[in-house]
Design a protein around this motif. Structure first.
Motif, PDB file in Angstrom:
ATOM      1  N   SER A 632      23.279 100.768  26.539  1.00 55.65           N
ATOM      2  CA  SER A 632      24.296 100.009  27.255  1.00 55.65           C
ATOM      3  C   SER A 632      25.702 100.443  27.079  1.00 55.65           C
ATOM      4  O   SER A 632      26.074 100.907  25.954  1.00 55.65           O
ATOM      5  N   TYR A 633      26.374 100.750  28.319  1.00 52.56           N
ATOM      6  CA  TYR A 633      27.910 101.053  28.062  1.00 52.56           C
ATOM      7  C   TYR A 633      28.703  99.891  28.948  1.00 52.56           C
ATOM      8  O   TYR A 633      28.550  99.361  29.746  1.00 52.56           O
ATOM      9  N   VAL A 634      29.836  99.713  28.169  1.00 50.42           N
ATOM     10  CA  VAL A 634      30.705  98.933  28.938  1.00 50.42           C
ATOM     11  C   VAL A 634      32.522  99.540  28.975  1.00 50.42           C
ATOM     12  O   VAL A 634      32.610 100.166  27.609  1.00 50.42           O
ATOM     13  N   ALA A 635      33.163  99.564  29.675  1.00 50.10           N
ATOM     14  CA  ALA A 635      34.361 100.083  29.753  1.00 50.10           C
ATOM     15  C   ALA A 635      35.473  98.960  30.683  1.00 50.10           C
ATOM     16  O   ALA A 635      34.845  98.445  31.770  1.00 50.10           O
ATOM     17  N   GLY A 650      33.649  97.394  33.806  1.00 49.47           N
ATOM     18  CA  GLY A 650      32.469  97.711  34.505  1.00 49.47           C
ATOM     19  C   GLY A 650      31.169  97.843  33.397  1.00 49.47           C
ATOM     20  O   GLY A 650      31.634  98.378  32.148  1.00 49.47           O
ATOM     21  N   TYR A 651      29.861  97.813  33.708  1.00 48.54           N
ATOM     22  CA  TYR A 651      28.992  98.211  32.469  1.00 48.54           C
ATOM     23  C   TYR A 651      27.759  98.800  33.197  1.00 48.54           C
ATOM     24  O   TYR A 651      27.447  98.834  34.499  1.00 48.54           O
ATOM     25  N   HIS A 652      26.912  99.462  32.407  1.00 48.71           N
ATOM     26  CA  HIS A 652      25.698 100.043  32.728  1.00 48.71           C
ATOM     27  C   HIS A 652      24.646 100.123  31.952  1.00 48.71           C
ATOM     28  O   HIS A 652      25.051 100.264  30.539  1.00 48.71           O
ATOM     29  N   SER A 653      23.513  99.967  32.075  1.00 51.17           N
ATOM     30  CA  SER A 653      22.537  99.774  30.957  1.00 51.17           C
ATOM     31  C   SER A 653      21.128 100.518  31.495  1.00 51.17           C
ATOM     32  O   SER A 653      20.737 100.554  32.940  1.00 51.17           O
ATOM     33  N   ASP A 654      20.514 101.291  30.541  1.00 48.27           N
ATOM     34  CA  ASP A 654      19.034 101.727  31.139  1.00 48.27           C
ATOM     35  C   ASP A 654      18.207 101.254  30.244  1.00 48.27           C
ATOM     36  O   ASP A 654      18.384 101.128  29.148  1.00 48.27           O
ATOM     37  N   VAL A 681      17.350 100.269  35.963  1.00 52.63           N
ATOM     38  CA  VAL A 681      18.786 100.841  35.805  1.00 52.63           C
ATOM     39  C   VAL A 681      19.545  99.523  36.170  1.00 52.63           C
ATOM     40  O   VAL A 681      19.434  98.750  37.261  1.00 52.63           O
ATOM     41  N   MET A 682      20.781  99.127  35.456  1.00 53.78           N
ATOM     42  CA  MET A 682      21.560  97.891  35.767  1.00 53.78           C
ATOM     43  C   MET A 682      22.992  98.538  35.702  1.00 53.78           C
ATOM     44  O   MET A 682      23.231  99.368  34.726  1.00 53.78           O
ATOM     45  N   TRP A 683      23.658  97.963  36.675  1.00 46.51           N
ATOM     46  CA  TRP A 683      25.188  98.346  36.739  1.00 46.51           C
ATOM     47  C   TRP A 683      25.951  97.402  37.319  1.00 46.51           C
ATOM     48  O   TRP A 683      25.245  96.378  38.203  1.00 46.51           O
ATOM     49  N   GLY A 684      27.260  97.004  36.922  1.00 45.14           N
ATOM     50  CA  GLY A 684      27.856  95.966  37.476  1.00 45.14           C
ATOM     51  C   GLY A 684      29.373  95.601  36.890  1.00 45.14           C
ATOM     52  O   GLY A 684      29.633  96.509  36.206  1.00 45.14           O
ATOM     53  N   MET A 685      29.915  94.659  37.370  1.00 44.24           N
ATOM     54  CA  MET A 685      31.397  94.517  37.024  1.00 44.24           C
ATOM     55  C   MET A 685      31.848  93.082  37.066  1.00 44.24           C
ATOM     56  O   MET A 685      31.002  92.055  37.616  1.00 44.24           O
TER      57      MET A 685
END
Length: 852
Positions: A632-635, A650-654, A681-685
């Motif tokens: 998981s990534y968040v910025a 924004g965020y992204h997860s594998d 795969v997930m991404w969002g804001m």
């Protein structure tokens, strides 16, 4: 109708899904004796600021810089702003002020649900029925969110879980000071075996320094009542020894039936300061719940039978008639009138005053006589206690240790319409799942401040003895005694006449973490570290009843799974950067890798290796089933001032090896598949804005808006059709979680008066895995007002509050997937399944409280 996922997520032959093929399992067909059970089962399913004196304020603001933290009263006074929550990095702190904006006694997760990216739903206004409540944090369900209470791991939050305790049962909401919510990776120091995405750290209030008492009384629609009392000892000596004891009782009446929901809780907390910067705390909580739940619904039921379709209880005759109808309609009984009928050697009594009938609208649904059962619900008891030593060994070294114990005993029930009572001759019986556990463990960490570094090294150990059993109890013939209550006792007409299965496990979990919060320059905090996890579970079935559809024999020869499995990950890293610059500006970044160990559940249970139908399949899984891992990534960026709070991230997860369950058929005879989705795969804001621009009389006016977008898709070709056809989920979106959420709140405070108007929009939620059915978007509005009278004679802080839940009486679906999700596509289920619960209608609540 508490099928409760204990029976709707059969792991089947997951080994086949490792190669891309789904695993399928069918419950045993009902024999001619009509004694086969329904496959519908229940879902198994702190100390003060620990980091001490930070070298820079940014370090104290970051969650990882205070790993064993409970907000001090002084901090709360500073942090209360217009939105009643403060944020730093990828974390939001929900303060006591925000918690007090909801009806007293409400599930605390409902307040957390007001945050961007968090979705909370419940079938009842207060969220007492844990079967009908759910919470998602940026696409992660409540069984994948790490949660602690004063440092004690709560683990899995799902219904009657044998792995954890729901926070609503763990402490009285009035006595929770705040919660820190990380919608990013969360800290590696958080103990728990359910953390894949996001964390929540709940902190209880401390005893007051002055002796006193507090009481509040809630009056609600449909005769609902909630009483809360608390007594504080005040400081008992010069060292500051103090404690409090609190009690709550909630009687929440259903809006569409006479069966109630009841909960009572006792909690107590003791604090012993040591010197000027150390202390020992101890707490205990006991919770007793007896809840008659709402009936599960399907799209077909909502469309044809109506939104108020409910379980029969307390109308035993109606439930009896519907049970008779199942035998007559299936051809097992050639009905000629009241009398005794032999069905496969079992004498069933259809007495005078009953008839094999169902409401006309039920015949139009896909479920027929099983549109609703006689009753459904649960009776549970939870115990939780801990001792915490937070010791300042030097002015730069702290040692924090928590010893805890927890126990749970549950009874999850429903009236089984196709399993007769041989002891009485009634065509139905009461099916009761009896999960339980005893958890004991400890956490210990050293927090060392050296130069610009705050180093946190520690570990967690827990032993959990878990058990799950299934029994059937006799119901009376209509007119020959009162029916059993879904909350017990169950032995009124004799002991259990049949056991379906029995499982016992013993789970040991170890976790080690190393974390450093480094402040190289003013305003910048870099937190990095890793955790290592090892979990071993041994045990499984000790009994299986083939006549009830479980296994092939008895005891060790039952053919049900028994054995050990180990989950391990030596290096799960996490990195967080939090930089404050200018006046009120902040940017942050989060990354973490997480792994979830294998959970336990019995045959016919939720996603678990022990839920397969045979020992041979289990042995294959011991060597081939991978653990789920998420990256998981968040910025994000945030600006904070008195008049404006704005943020966007924004965020992204594998997600790898996430197991999903899907169901077709009926609740009494489902065909359920559990499949390894391989990769998703997930991404969002999320974006939020709070404005408080005025001075003078309008200074207390604030307007908060947030919008969230989530895009989750399965990334690999996997066919999940249970029998035939092509049901490839690649490219389909996540079920149950809305892609779009919008939340707005207008509030005003002036002296002792305050008011708020909240409106939430939840976008379309997919119901079937093939995305061919969905739940329509809806708006939910709540209105509240409060007036603080201050001190009146000997009473202090006298307050009167009024709340309206679901102001515009919106019809909406709250809980989804409690019995699994339909597949849709070519599966033959039409994308529909009896796995929805309606949200409550408009209800009014008034509260009066005072202190002494």
């Amino acid at each position: 109708m508490r099928a409760r996922l204990l029976g709707t997520a059969v792991l089947g032959g997951v080994i086949g899904s490792m190669a891309g093929a789904p695993a399928f399992a069918r419950t045993a067909s009902e024999p001619a004796t009509a004694s086969a059970p329904s496959a519908k089962k229940p879902a198994h399913a702190s100390a003060r600021h620990g980091a001490g004196r930070a070298a820079h304020p940014a370090a104290a603001a970051h969650a990882s810089a205070r790993p064993i933290a409970a907000p001090r009263a002084a901090e709360e006074a500073v942090n209360v702003v217009a939105s009643h929550h403060t944020s730093h990095g990828a974390e939001t702190s929900v303060t006591r002020a925000m918690l007090e904006s909801q009806v007293a006694g409400t599930n605390i997760l409902k307040a957390v649900g007001q945050l961007p990216g968090v979705s909370f739903s419940s079938s009842d206004p207060l969220g007492l029925d844990t079967w009908g409540t759910s919470v998602y944090v940026r696409g992660f369900f409540q069984d994948s969110i790490g949660m602690t209470l004063d440092g004690v791991p709560l683990n899995d939050q799902t219904y009657v879980s044998v792995n954890g305790i729901n926070v609503a049962d763990a402490w009285i909401s009035d006595d929770i000071q705040g919660v820190e919510v990380s919608q990013g990776a969360g800290g590696v120091d958080l103990p728990g075996n359910s953390s894949l995405g996001g964390t929540m750290r709940f902190h209880t209030t401390d005893p007051k320094d002055k002796m006193g008492a507090k009481a509040s009384q809630v009056f609600g629609s449909y005769g609902s009542l909630r009483t809360y009392v608390r007594a504080d000892s005040g400081a008992l000596n010069a060292s500051g020894t103090k404690f409090y004891v609190a009690y709550q009782r909630s009687d929440e009446r259903k809006y569409d039936a006479a069966t109630p929901g009841f909960m009572q809780t006792v909690n107590a907390k003791f604090v012993q300061p040591i010197g000027h910067d150390s202390r020992i705390t101890a707490s205990f909580n006991w919770n007793d719940a007896a809840v008659w739940g709402y009936a599960d619904k399907s799209l077909s039921i909502l469309r044809n039978a109506g939104w108020r379709t409910e379980s029969w209880a307390p109308d035993y005759r109606g439930g009896y008639n519907a049970s008779e109808y199942t035998y007559v309609n299936s051809g097992l009984v050639n009905y000629t009138g009241p009398g005794t009928y032999n069905v496969g050697g079992t004498n069933l009594i259809f007495p005078a005053g009953t008839s094999p009938t169902i409401p006309a609208s039920w015949a139009l649904t896909d479920q027929g006589a099983e549109t609703a059962f006689y009753d459904a619900g649960q009776a549970t008891q939870d115990y939780l206690g801990h001792i915490n030593a937070d010791l300042a060994l030097t002015d730069r070294l702290r040692w924090n240790t928590v010893l805890y114990g927890a126990a749970f005993n549950g009874n999850a029930t429903y009236g089984a319409p196709t399993t007769p009572s041989p002891g009485t001759g009634a065509p139905l019986s009461e099916e009761v799942w009896q999960p339980s556990y005893q958890r004991f463990g400890f956490t210990s960490a050293f927090i060392w401040q050296i130069g610009h570094h705050t180093i946190n090294v520690g570990g967690w150990y827990e032993n959990n003895s878990q058990r799950a059993d299934l029994f059937w109890y006799n119901e009376p013939v209509y007119g020959q005694g009162a029916p059993l209550q879904t909350v017990g006792p169950y032995t009124t007409y004799g002991p259990a006449f049949q056991q379906g299965y029995g499982f016992k496990w013993n789970t040991n979990t170890f976790q080690f973490h190393v974390m450093d919060s480094w402040r190289p320059v003013d305003g910048l905090t870099v937190t990095y570290g890793f955790r290592s996890v090892l979990q071993t579970t041994a045990g499984g079935a000790y009994y299986g009843n083939v006549d009830a559809g479980y296994g092939t024999g008895v005891g060790a020869d039952a053919g049900l799974p028994n054995g050990s499995m180990t989950s391990s990950a030596a290096f799960l890293p996490a990195v967080n950067l939090d930089y404050h610059f200018g006046r009120g500006h902040e940017v942050y970044f989060d990354f973490a890798e997480n792994m979830r160990p294998f959970m336990v559940a019995p045959s016919g249970g939720s996603v678990s290796p022990w839920a397969v139908s045979s020992q041979d399949t289990f042995k294959q899984l011991q060597h081939s089933l991978p653990n789920e891992r998420d990256f998981s990534y968040v910025a994000g960026y945030r600006y904070t001032s008195r008049k404006i709070q704005a943020s966007i991230d924004g965020y992204h997860s594998d997600a790898y090896n996430r197991l999903i369950s899907a169901s077709v058929g009926s609740l009494n005879n489902p065909v359920t598949s559990v499949v390894n989705s391989k990769h998703a795969v997930m991404w969002g804001m999320d974006a939020s804005l709070t404005l408080q621009p005025f001075e003078g009389l309008a200074r207390g006016l604030a307007w908060t808006n947030s919008i969230s977008y989530n895009h989750f898709t399965y990334a690999d070709h996997v066919n999940i059709c249970p029998l035939d056809g092509d049901c490839d989920i690649k490219g389909t979106k996540m079920v149950a979680y809305p892609s779009v959420m919008y939340k707005t709140s207008l509030s005003y405070e002036y002296k002792g008066a305050s008011a708020h108007f909240d409106v939430n929009y939840y976008g379309k939620r997919y119901f079937s895995y093939m995305n061919d059915t969905h739940i329509a978007p809806y708006w939910m509005a709540n209105l509240g007002a409060k007036y603080r009278f201050g001190n009146l004679s000997v009473l202090k802080n006298v307050t009167l509050a009024f709340e309206v839940y679901n102001l515009f009486n919106q019809k909406y679906v709250a809980m989804m997937g409690e019995n699994g999700f339909p597949i849709g596509g070519q599966s033959g289920d039409g994308g529909d399944y009896q796995s929805l619960e309606r949200g409550a209608v408009r209800e009014y609540f008034g509260t009066i409280s005072a202190e002494y």
